[in-house]
Design a protein around this motif. Structure first.
Motif, PDB file in Angstrom:
ATOM      1  N   ARG A 159       0.824  -1.195   0.000  1.00  4.65           N
ATOM      2  CA  ARG A 159       0.000   0.000   0.000  1.00  4.65           C
ATOM      3  C   ARG A 159       0.864   1.253   0.000  1.00  4.65           C
ATOM      4  O   ARG A 159       1.969   1.259   0.546  1.00  4.65           O
ATOM      5  CB  ARG A 159      -0.927   0.021   1.221  1.00  4.65           C
ATOM      6  N   VAL A 160       0.365   2.287  -0.627  1.00  9.15           N
ATOM      7  CA  VAL A 160       0.996   3.595  -0.584  1.00  9.15           C
ATOM      8  C   VAL A 160       0.023   4.517   0.139  1.00  9.15           C
ATOM      9  O   VAL A 160      -1.166   4.549  -0.169  1.00  9.15           O
ATOM     10  CB  VAL A 160       1.290   4.129  -2.000  1.00  9.15           C
ATOM     11  N   TYR A 161       0.518   5.237   1.111  1.00  5.39           N
ATOM     12  CA  TYR A 161      -0.360   6.030   1.953  1.00  5.39           C
ATOM     13  C   TYR A 161      -0.961   7.212   1.191  1.00  5.39           C
ATOM     14  O   TYR A 161      -0.410   7.693   0.209  1.00  5.39           O
ATOM     15  CB  TYR A 161       0.395   6.522   3.187  1.00  5.39           C
ATOM     16  N   ALA A 162      -2.101   7.689   1.720  1.00  8.28           N
ATOM     17  CA  ALA A 162      -2.839   8.772   1.061  1.00  8.28           C
ATOM     18  C   ALA A 162      -1.985  10.025   0.909  1.00  8.28           C
ATOM     19  O   ALA A 162      -2.066  10.712  -0.117  1.00  8.28           O
ATOM     20  CB  ALA A 162      -4.108   9.087   1.853  1.00  8.28           C
ATOM     21  N   ASP A 163      -1.185  10.334   1.913  1.00  6.91           N
ATOM     22  CA  ASP A 163      -0.333  11.534   1.828  1.00  6.91           C
ATOM     23  C   ASP A 163       0.645  11.439   0.665  1.00  6.91           C
ATOM     24  O   ASP A 163       0.933  12.433  -0.007  1.00  6.91           O
ATOM     25  CB  ASP A 163       0.436  11.730   3.140  1.00  6.91           C
ATOM     26  N   THR A 164       1.165  10.227   0.430  1.00  8.08           N
ATOM     27  CA  THR A 164       2.097  10.033  -0.687  1.00  8.08           C
ATOM     28  C   THR A 164       1.376  10.205  -2.020  1.00  8.08           C
ATOM     29  O   THR A 164       1.887  10.861  -2.936  1.00  8.08           O
ATOM     30  CB  THR A 164       2.726   8.635  -0.613  1.00  8.08           C
ATOM     31  N   ILE A 165       0.183   9.631  -2.137  1.00  6.88           N
ATOM     32  CA  ILE A 165      -0.590   9.766  -3.370  1.00  6.88           C
ATOM     33  C   ILE A 165      -0.929  11.225  -3.619  1.00  6.88           C
ATOM     34  O   ILE A 165      -0.826  11.728  -4.741  1.00  6.88           O
ATOM     35  CB  ILE A 165      -1.869   8.909  -3.282  1.00  6.88           C
ATOM     36  N   SER A 166      -1.345  11.929  -2.564  1.00  3.78           N
ATOM     37  CA  SER A 166      -1.675  13.346  -2.702  1.00  3.78           C
ATOM     38  C   SER A 166      -0.466  14.146  -3.175  1.00  3.78           C
ATOM     39  O   SER A 166      -0.583  15.017  -4.043  1.00  3.78           O
ATOM     40  CB  SER A 166      -2.174  13.890  -1.369  1.00  3.78           C
ATOM     41  N   ALA A 167       0.702  13.820  -2.604  1.00  3.69           N
ATOM     42  CA  ALA A 167       1.913  14.542  -2.988  1.00  3.69           C
ATOM     43  C   ALA A 167       2.306  14.241  -4.431  1.00  3.69           C
ATOM     44  O   ALA A 167       2.813  15.119  -5.148  1.00  3.69           O
ATOM     45  CB  ALA A 167       3.051  14.191  -2.036  1.00  3.69           C
ATOM     46  N   ILE A 168       2.078  13.006  -4.880  1.00  7.41           N
ATOM     47  CA  ILE A 168       2.383  12.658  -6.270  1.00  7.41           C
ATOM     48  C   ILE A 168       1.469  13.441  -7.215  1.00  7.41           C
ATOM     49  O   ILE A 168       1.919  13.973  -8.242  1.00  7.41           O
ATOM     50  CB  ILE A 168       2.229  11.139  -6.496  1.00  7.41           C
ATOM     51  N   THR A 169       0.193  13.544  -6.868  1.00  9.92           N
ATOM     52  CA  THR A 169      -0.728  14.305  -7.728  1.00  9.92           C
ATOM     53  C   THR A 169      -0.414  15.798  -7.704  1.00  9.92           C
ATOM     54  O   THR A 169      -0.808  16.520  -8.615  1.00  9.92           O
ATOM     55  CB  THR A 169      -2.190  14.067  -7.324  1.00  9.92           C
ATOM     56  N   ASP A 170       0.313  16.242  -6.679  1.00  6.45           N
ATOM     57  CA  ASP A 170       0.723  17.647  -6.632  1.00  6.45           C
ATOM     58  C   ASP A 170       1.676  18.007  -7.769  1.00  6.45           C
ATOM     59  O   ASP A 170       1.933  19.184  -8.025  1.00  6.45           O
ATOM     60  CB  ASP A 170       1.397  17.973  -5.294  1.00  6.45           C
ATOM     61  N   ARG A 171       2.187  16.983  -8.456  1.00  2.76           N
ATOM     62  CA  ARG A 171       3.087  17.252  -9.582  1.00  2.76           C
ATOM     63  C   ARG A 171       2.400  18.063 -10.678  1.00  2.76           C
ATOM     64  O   ARG A 171       3.072  18.690 -11.497  1.00  2.76           O
ATOM     65  CB  ARG A 171       3.595  15.933 -10.179  1.00  2.76           C
ATOM     66  N   VAL A 172       1.068  18.018 -10.718  1.00  2.10           N
ATOM     67  CA  VAL A 172       0.366  18.757 -11.769  1.00  2.10           C
ATOM     68  C   VAL A 172       0.199  20.230 -11.419  1.00  2.10           C
ATOM     69  O   VAL A 172      -0.212  21.018 -12.277  1.00  2.10           O
ATOM     70  CB  VAL A 172      -1.026  18.146 -12.063  1.00  2.10           C
ATOM     71  N   LEU A 173       0.506  20.626 -10.184  1.00  5.45           N
ATOM     72  CA  LEU A 173       0.279  22.021  -9.783  1.00  5.45           C
ATOM     73  C   LEU A 173       1.074  23.021 -10.626  1.00  5.45           C
ATOM     74  O   LEU A 173       0.519  24.049 -11.024  1.00  5.45           O
ATOM     75  CB  LEU A 173       0.587  22.191  -8.291  1.00  5.45           C
ATOM     76  N   PRO A 174       2.358  22.767 -10.923  1.00  6.66           N
ATOM     77  CA  PRO A 174       3.061  23.706 -11.824  1.00  6.66           C
ATOM     78  C   PRO A 174       2.420  23.768 -13.207  1.00  6.66           C
ATOM     79  O   PRO A 174       2.368  24.832 -13.830  1.00  6.66           O
ATOM     80  CB  PRO A 174       4.482  23.133 -11.888  1.00  6.66           C
ATOM     81  N   GLU A 175       1.913  22.628 -13.676  1.00  9.05           N
ATOM     82  CA  GLU A 175       1.233  22.603 -14.971  1.00  9.05           C
ATOM     83  C   GLU A 175      -0.041  23.442 -14.924  1.00  9.05           C
ATOM     84  O   GLU A 175      -0.348  24.189 -15.866  1.00  9.05           O
ATOM     85  CB  GLU A 175       0.898  21.162 -15.357  1.00  9.05           C
ATOM     86  N   ILE A 176      -0.784  23.326 -13.828  1.00 13.23           N
ATOM     87  CA  ILE A 176      -2.006  24.119 -13.665  1.00 13.23           C
ATOM     88  C   ILE A 176      -1.675  25.609 -13.659  1.00 13.23           C
ATOM     89  O   ILE A 176      -2.362  26.418 -14.293  1.00 13.23           O
ATOM     90  CB  ILE A 176      -2.736  23.733 -12.364  1.00 13.23           C
ATOM     91  N   LYS A 177      -0.604  25.969 -12.946  1.00 20.35           N
ATOM     92  CA  LYS A 177      -0.209  27.371 -12.872  1.00 20.35           C
ATOM     93  C   LYS A 177       0.151  27.915 -14.249  1.00 20.35           C
ATOM     94  O   LYS A 177      -0.276  29.023 -14.628  1.00 20.35           O
ATOM     95  CB  LYS A 177       0.966  27.527 -11.914  1.00 20.35           C
ATOM     96  N   ALA A 178       0.915  27.136 -15.017  1.00 22.29           N
ATOM     97  CA  ALA A 178       1.297  27.575 -16.365  1.00 22.29           C
ATOM     98  C   ALA A 178       0.068  27.687 -17.264  1.00 22.29           C
ATOM     99  O   ALA A 178      -0.047  28.627 -18.062  1.00 22.29           O
ATOM    100  CB  ALA A 178       2.312  26.595 -16.956  1.00 22.29           C
ATOM    101  N   TRP A 179      -0.853  26.735 -17.126  1.00 28.11           N
ATOM    102  CA  TRP A 179      -2.086  26.755 -17.929  1.00 28.11           C
ATOM    103  C   TRP A 179      -2.936  27.960 -17.560  1.00 28.11           C
ATOM    104  O   TRP A 179      -3.511  28.621 -18.428  1.00 28.11           O
ATOM    105  CB  TRP A 179      -2.856  25.457 -17.692  1.00 28.11           C
ATOM    106  N   ARG A 180      -3.022  28.269 -16.285  1.00 29.49           N
ATOM    107  CA  ARG A 180      -3.863  29.366 -15.812  1.00 29.49           C
ATOM    108  C   ARG A 180      -3.397  30.705 -16.345  1.00 29.49           C
ATOM    109  O   ARG A 180      -4.206  31.602 -16.597  1.00 29.49           O
ATOM    110  CB  ARG A 180      -3.873  29.383 -14.284  1.00 29.49           C
ATOM    111  N   TYR A 181      -2.082  30.867 -16.525  1.00 26.25           N
ATOM    112  CA  TYR A 181      -1.531  32.155 -16.955  1.00 26.25           C
ATOM    113  C   TYR A 181      -1.108  32.178 -18.421  1.00 26.25           C
ATOM    114  O   TYR A 181      -0.447  33.110 -18.859  1.00 26.25           O
ATOM    115  CB  TYR A 181      -0.345  32.540 -16.068  1.00 26.25           C
ATOM    116  N   ARG A 182      -1.492  31.158 -19.180  1.00 23.19           N
ATOM    117  CA  ARG A 182      -1.089  31.105 -20.586  1.00 23.19           C
ATOM    118  C   ARG A 182      -1.744  32.240 -21.369  1.00 23.19           C
ATOM    119  O   ARG A 182      -2.807  32.746 -20.992  1.00 23.19           O
ATOM    120  CB  ARG A 182      -1.467  29.759 -21.204  1.00 23.19           C
TER     121      ARG A 182
END
Length: 358
Positions: free
Chosen positions: A87-110
């Motif tokens: 099993r991989v803990y929820a905090d680890t999964i959440s942190a892995i999905t945080d990888r998209v945050l820079p992408e979201i930021k770039a998309w938001r200001y495109r």
């Protein structure tokens, strides 16, 4: 391993030989995984390779992909245990999905295009836990636009505590700051002050209030025993062949129902200029702009992904999932709207100085 141990492999004496545990380093800490072994050591693990001690990017991508489909961290953890042996803990999964945050930021200001012929604007609402642990409402403001090639895309996604004209003003200002100089037609609901917010930023825009919203709001104030007959009469107004006929039919509607339902008739009268804007266009363009159904259809697709999320833990979790859902939905938006060449030609004639197709 099941695929590897074919009948031929088994006939040669190969079989399962327990599991081997190892620690995998991730940017978020250490994870223990168990890899099955076979007697001949000919099995090659597919997710985390032999001698690999760093979590494979493909696994992280799979976790993000599962999250984008609306799976909970528990469901993803179950998948990890089933496929990777631990099993991989929820905090680890959440942190892995945080990888998209820079992408979201770039998309938001495109940067955006200078002119959009048609946009639809509407908000979708969710529940989020605030800092004190209470469930509160959040509105996501979505601007869905058609570019000059006839292709759909979400121009912006904005999270706020509630839906209101003041925040829509901030949304429109952001679009302007990102390069939008003109919007030909905007299809919106009848939120108070919304039209004024649009005109303050894009003064030449034609605003079309959603006919379907207006009809729904009208029905709220019509007795159930009269609704069928009232709606039949009302249909002669919004389905008229032209604006003059529609106005005449609205007069007839008022003569028949005005005394019983003055508030309903008053609403149609006060909003008539923006409710009837679509009569200035051909039948094809009318079907596109008379309702906000296009952006509401997008919201329905979002709901399919987010329907299992009763309350989001925070705004970031909400933003991540909605963006990832949008990213999957966008893959289907490869073709222009049907008959767009003819539609674009008509718009180019109607807005000769503002919209160029050649």
């Amino acid at each position: 391993m099941d695929a590897h141990l074919t009948d031929q492999e088994r006939s040669l004496g190969n079989r399962r030989n327990g599991k081997m545990s190892k620690q995998i380093q991730t940017p978020l800490g250490e994870v223990t995984v168990s890899t099955p072994r076979d007697r001949t050591s000919s099995f090659e693990p597919q997710f985390i390779k032999k001698r690999e001690t760093i979590l494979a990017e493909s696994v992280a991508d799979r976790i993000i992909g599962l999250y984008a489909l609306g799976n909970s961290t528990r469901q993803i953890s179950d998948w990890m245990e089933e496929n990777l042996g631990n099993r991989v803990y929820a905090d680890t999964i959440s942190a892995i999905t945080d990888r998209v945050l820079p992408e979201i930021k770039a998309w938001r200001y495109r940067s955006l295009e200078a002119v959009y012929p048609i946009v639809w604007m509407d908000a979708i609402h969710y529940k989020v836990m605030d800092e004190s642990g209470r469930s509160v409402s959040r509105a996501i403001y979505n601007v869905l636009g058609i570019d000059k090639e006839g292709r759909k895309d979400v121009l912006g996604m904005y999270i706020s505590k509630s839906e209101g004209a003041n925040f829509w003003l901030a949304v429109l200002t952001d679009l302007q700051n990102r390069g939008v100089k003109d919007i030909l037609i905007a299809s919106i609901d009848n939120l108070k002050g919304f039209s004024d917010a649009i005109f303050s930023v894009f003064p030449q825009t034609t605003v079309q209030l959603c006919i379907v919203h207006q009809i729904r709001n009208s029905c709220k104030y019509v007795s159930s025993k009269h609704q069928k007959e009232f709606l039949k009469d009302l249909k002669t107004v919004y389905q008229a062949v032209n604006k003059e006929t529609a106005q005449a039919n609205l007069d007839e509607l008022e003569l028949k129902w005005g005394q019983q339902y003055p508030i309903v008739i008053k609403s149609w009268r006060e909003n008539w200029d923006r409710l009837s804007a679509y009569f200035d266009y051909t039948e094809g363009i009318r079907r596109i702009i008379y309702t906000t159904n296009t952006v509401e259809g997008y919201h329905r697709q979002l709901r399919k992904v987010t329907k299992n999320k009763g309350v989001f833990p925070n705004d970031t979790a909400l933003e991540k999932l909605v963006y990832l859902a949008y990213r999957n939905i966008r893959k289907k938006w490869t073709m222009p709207l049907a008959n767009w060449a003819a539609t674009a030609g008509q718009l180019a004639i109607k807005f000769a100085n503002r919209f160029k197709i050649l």
